[in-house]
Design an enzyme around this catalytic site. Structure first.
Site, short mmCIF file in Angstrom:
data_model
loop_
_atom_site.label_atom_id
_atom_site.label_comp_id
_atom_site.label_asym_id
_atom_site.label_seq_id
_atom_site.Cartn_x
_atom_site.Cartn_y
_atom_site.Cartn_z
N GLY A 1 0.81 -1.22 0.00
CA GLY A 1 0.00 0.00 0.00
C GLY A 1 0.84 1.26 0.00
N GLY B 1 -0.19 4.42 0.16
CA GLY B 1 -0.91 5.59 0.64
C GLY B 1 -0.08 6.34 1.68
N PHE B 2 -0.75 7.13 2.49
CA PHE B 2 -0.04 7.93 3.48
C PHE B 2 0.77 7.07 4.44
CE2 PHE B 2 -3.44 10.89 2.23
CZ PHE B 2 -2.67 12.00 1.92
N GLY B 3 0.17 5.99 4.95
CA GLY B 3 0.85 5.16 5.93
C GLY B 3 2.00 4.38 5.32
N VAL C 1 -2.31 -7.55 -4.47
CA VAL C 1 -2.07 -8.61 -3.49
C VAL C 1 -3.30 -9.49 -3.42
CG1 VAL C 1 -1.80 -9.07 -1.03
CG2 VAL C 1 -0.40 -7.33 -2.14
N GLU D 1 -17.35 19.36 2.45
CA GLU D 1 -16.55 20.00 1.42
C GLU D 1 -17.20 19.84 0.04
OE1 GLU D 1 -12.32 19.44 3.82
OE2 GLU D 1 -12.95 17.94 2.37
N ASP E 1 -6.27 3.28 7.90
CA ASP E 1 -7.72 3.05 7.93
C ASP E 1 -8.13 1.59 8.03
OD1 ASP E 1 -8.20 5.72 7.76
OD2 ASP E 1 -8.80 5.73 5.65
N ALA F 1 -5.50 11.18 7.22
CA ALA F 1 -4.12 11.01 6.77
C ALA F 1 -3.10 11.12 7.91
CB ALA F 1 -3.81 12.03 5.68
#
Lengths: 430, 430
Positions: free
Chosen positions: B4, B6-8, B72, B163, B301, B319
Site C-alpha cells: 500500500g 498511501g499515506f501510511g 495482493v 466539502e 484506515d 491522513a
C-alpha cells in the site's frame, strides 16, 4: 448553427460574436481540446485537464452563443434541421467542423493493438500502455519477452509520430532512468516506421534529414520506406518497397499514421448530394459551401476545398488551416448578412514547426528553415500562445519548466478502471 | 515488505531509507494519491494528475526501495510470503496499509446511483455526473424533471460530505452562473444528509453549528438527524428518528458516508488468526502488530489499534493517523534491528480542519477553535504543505489562485468513454 467545438468550429462561433445572429454550438464533448499537445498527455508530461477548456466557459460571455452537448445523428438539409440525439434543431446557416479520426488503411483489426491519439481517452490509454510496458518488463524473467516489452513501435513519421517517438525515448532515457531496479529503461528500443522515404514529409528535405538525425541521437530508430503490413499484440510487420518483410517484436504499438474524415462528412455528403474524397472528406467549393447549398459550410480536417478552377487545394490537416477556415466562415456569414459577396477562401501558410525532444525541433517559416534550440523555443511559444485560457498556459508552463529542469514528467499516472487496464494488458499479452 | 503506497505505507518506506534493509513496496496503482483533495477533482477544481505522484518517482533516489505494481491476492504468514498476482514474494517483516473503501451499510445496490470518492476514477465519475446533470437540466422541458436534475444529494456530513456540498453550491452559484441559457444553475438545490444531529461530528459542537450556518449561506440545505433508507436513480429517501420518511427527488447523489476497511484486512485476519471489528478493520496490538506475529504490522484506515489495556483507541480515519503510524512502523523496525524494545504507538492529535467554501473553514487545534478566513488559510496551507512534490504544489496553487480570482474551475471536463458516460446518464435517467 455550428457543429464541432474544435479549432475551426470555435473560431466560427467567436467570429460571429458581434453579428446580429444567434449561434448554437453542438459538440458531443463539453470541452475544446488542444490536440497538438495531446501526445504530451499520452506520454505523461501533461494532465488532460491542462490542454482542455470547457466550451461553456469559453463562450460564457458571448451572449449570442449557446452550447448544446449532444451527438449529431443526421442532417435534413431540405427542412434545415440537424438531428441531435432525438431532437431536431433548426438552422438558417450550418457550419460543420467535426474533424478527423484514425484510419487503419482498411485494417480496423489493428486498432486494439495500436491505439491512436485523437481523444483524451486515447491519450490516457496510450499513456497506460507505455507505462505498463515498463512495469511488465520489470516483472518479466524471460529475456526475449522482456525485450518485446521494452520495444515501442510508433507507426507514422508525421509530426505526431516524430513527437511521440521522441517523447518515449526521453521517458526511457531520462524520466525513468532511476525508477526501476531490475531493468534498465534506457535499453528500450523505439522504432519509428514510415512508409515514405523520409520523416516529416510536410517539411523540406533538409529538415527531414535533421529531424531523423536528431531522433537517432535520442535513441529512436527510424525505419523509412517501410509500409506496415500487419499489427498484432506481439509484433508489427513491415515491408520494404522491394517486398522484403521484417517482423518487429513489440508489445506496444502506437498509431500515428493515416486519418479519415469524421463520419459526419459522409452523412452531410449524402444529405446534400455532394461527394467525398478518398479520405472521406466532404468536397466543398472555394467558399467552403456545399454545392447547391450556400447555407451549408464544412471546414477543417473533414473538408476538401476546391479552388475556383475546381482543382483540389491540398491544405495541411493542421490547426491553423481549421482556424483560418473558421474565421473565414464567420466573415462569410457576416458578409452575407450585409448583402456583400464572399471571396473564395485563401489559405495563408504561417509556417510549420515540429519538436523532436529537449531543445530539438525543426521549423519551416515561409522559406526560413530552422532546426535546434531556436525552433524549439518557437515551438513552445507558439503552442503556449494558442492554448486556450490563461490558467492552462500557466499550468503547462510550470509542467514544462519542471520537466526541463528535472527531466521528469509529472503526470505519469496509469488510470482507467484497474480491471480494464489489466484486461488491456492481458489482451496485449495474449 | 510494505503493501500500500498511501499515506501510511509511504511513510513506512521513507522511514526505512537509512536502515540496512531492502524494502519492497507493493501497490496496485502506480501512484500515490492525495485523497484529502480528491473531492476537488470530483468537482472540477483540480486535475487528477495534480494530486497524484508516481510511486517510482517518489522513491527513485531511495536505493534500498523497490516498487512492485500488482494486486495482493493473499498472505501466507507461515512461509512469510505475500501473493502478488501469480507470484509469491517473501518478506522478513510485513507492513500492510491498504486503507478503506466505501460501505453502503449493506446496501451495495445503492452504489450505482450514489458513487463515492475513493479513487481517481470515482472522482472523474462524480465530476461527470455533476456536470452532466446541469447539461440534462438545460435540455429538459418538463419542470419537475428539470428540478430533479438540478437537485444534488450528498450523503454524509463528515469533512468530505461538507466539502463536497460546499463545492457543488459554488459550482452552481459561481462557476456556472453565466454558462447556460435556459436554466439558472443558481436555482440548484444541494441537500446534505446526515444521520447524526450535527455535521462534522469530529469537531466541537460550536464549530459544527458554524459550519452548518456557513453551508446554508452557500445555498446548501443540511438535513440532520436523517438516516438514508433508500437510494435509487430518481431519489434519495431519508427517515427521521421518529420514523417519518421523506423522499428527495434527485438525479444526482454522492456517497460520503461510511467506510469499511480494505478487503485485505479480512484476508490478513484470516491468515493470522486475528479478528476484525464491525467496520472490517483488523484488530492490532498497541505496537500495531498482529497478535502472535510480531513481524506483521497493519496500520491506517484498515487497522483498529488496541491500547495497552486492550481497549480500542478510537483514532480518526485521516491522513495524519496513517502517517504517524507509518513513521512509527519504520521506527519500530529500526529499533528491532538494533535490539531495542518498541514502545506502544501513541497518536498525537495535530488538530482538525475542514473547509466549507471560499474563505470559509473550521479548525480545531488542540482546543484553539477557529472559523472563517484564518481557518481557511490554514486549510490551504496545510494541504499544500502535505501535497507530495513541488510541481504539484505549484500547479494546485495556480489552480486555487485562478479559481479564487475568477470563481472559475478549470478542470470541468466530462471524460470517460463517451458511450459509458452516455450509458451512465441513461442508467440514471432510466
Amino acid at each position: 448553427m455550428v457543429v464541432g467545438g474544435g479549432f475551426g468550429g470555435l473560431q466560427a462561433v467567436r467570429g460571429l460574436r458581434r453579428a446580429p445572429v444567434d449561434v448554437t454550438l453542438v459538440d458531443r464533448r463539453n470541452f475544446h481540446l488542444f490536440q497538438p499537445l495531446l501526445y504530451q498527455v499520452g506520454t505523461g508530461a501533461l494532465s488532460a485537464g491542462e490542454i482542455a477548456s470547457p466550451l461553456r466557459g469559453i463562450l460564457k460571455r458571448q451572449r449570442n452563443a449557446r452550447v448544446v452537448l449532444g451527438e449529431v445523428s443526421g442532417f435534413d438539409l431540405e427542412r434545415r434541421r440537424v438531428l441531435v440525439g432525438e431532437r431536431g434543431i433548426e438552422y438558417d446557416t450550418l457550419v460543420v467542423a467535426t474533424g478527423a479520426e484514425h484510419a487503419y488503411f482498411g485494417h480496423d483489426e489493428w486498432r486494439s493493438a495500436a491505439p491512436g491519439l485523437k481523444t483524451v481517452e486515447d491519450a490516457l490509454e496510450v499513456r497506460a500502455r507505455i507505462l505498463n510496458a515498463f512495469e511488465a518488463a520489470e516483472l518479466e524473467r524471460d529475456p526475449e519477452l522482456r525485450r518485446a516489452w521494452l520495444t515501442f513501435v510508433v507507426v507514422g513519421g508525421g509530426p505526431t509520430g516524430v513527437e511521440l517517438a521522441g517523447q518515449i525515448a526521453e521517458i526511457a532515457h531520462d524520466t525513468l532512468r532511476r525508477d526501476f531496479r531490475d531493468i534498465d529503461p534506457g535499453s528500450a528500443r523505439i522504432v519509428l516506421v514510415e512508409a515514405a522515404p523520409r520523416v516529416l514529409t510536410g517539411f523540406p528535405e533538409r529538415l527531414s534529414a535533421r529531424a531523423a538525425a536528431a531522433l537517432e541521437r535520442l535513441g529512436v530508430t527510424p525505419k523509412l520506406d517501410r509500409a506496415v503490413v500487419n499489427v498484432d499484440a506481439h509484433a508489427v510487420t513491415v515491408q520494404t518497397p522491394d517486398g522484403l518483410r521484417e517482423r518487429i517484436s513489440a508489445r506496444t504499438a502506437i498509431w500515428a499514421a493515416g486519418v479519415r474524415a469524421s463520419g459526419l462528412a459522409g452523412e452531410l455528403a449524402d444529405a446534400g448530394g455532394a461527394s467525398v474524397d478518398r479520405a472521406g472528406r466532404l468536397v466543398v467549393g472555394p467558399d467552403l459551401t456545399l454545392p447547391g447549398h450556400p447555407e451549408v459550410m464544412a471546414l477543417g480536417d473533414m473538408a476538401q476545398v476546391l479552388d475556383t478552377e475546381a482543382r483540389s487545394q491540398e491544405l495541411p490537416g493542421v490547426a491553423p488551416t481549421a482556424m483560418q477556415q473558421g474565421r473565414y466562415a464567420a466573415k462569410a456569414i457576416r458578409a452575407r448578412l450585409n448583402g456583400r459577396e464572399r471571396r473564395p477562401f485563401r489559405y495563408v501558410d504561417k509556417g510549420n514547426v515540429a519538436t523532436i525532444g529537449r531543445l530539438k525541433a525543426v521549423m519551416d517559416l515561409r522559406g526560413l528553415r530552422l532546426s535546434g534550440v531556436l525552433a524549439w523555443l518557437a515551438y513552445l511559444f507558439v503552442h503556449l500562445f494558442y492554448l486556450v485560457g490563461l490558467q492552462n498556459r500557466l499550468l503547462v508552463m510550470i509542467r514544462w519548466t519542471v520537466s526541463f529542469l528535472t527531466r521528469g514528467r509529472g503526470a505519469r499516472l496509469i488510470t482507467g478502471e484497474p480491471a480494464e487496464t489489466g484486461a488491456a494488458r492481458e489482451r496485449i499479452a495474449a
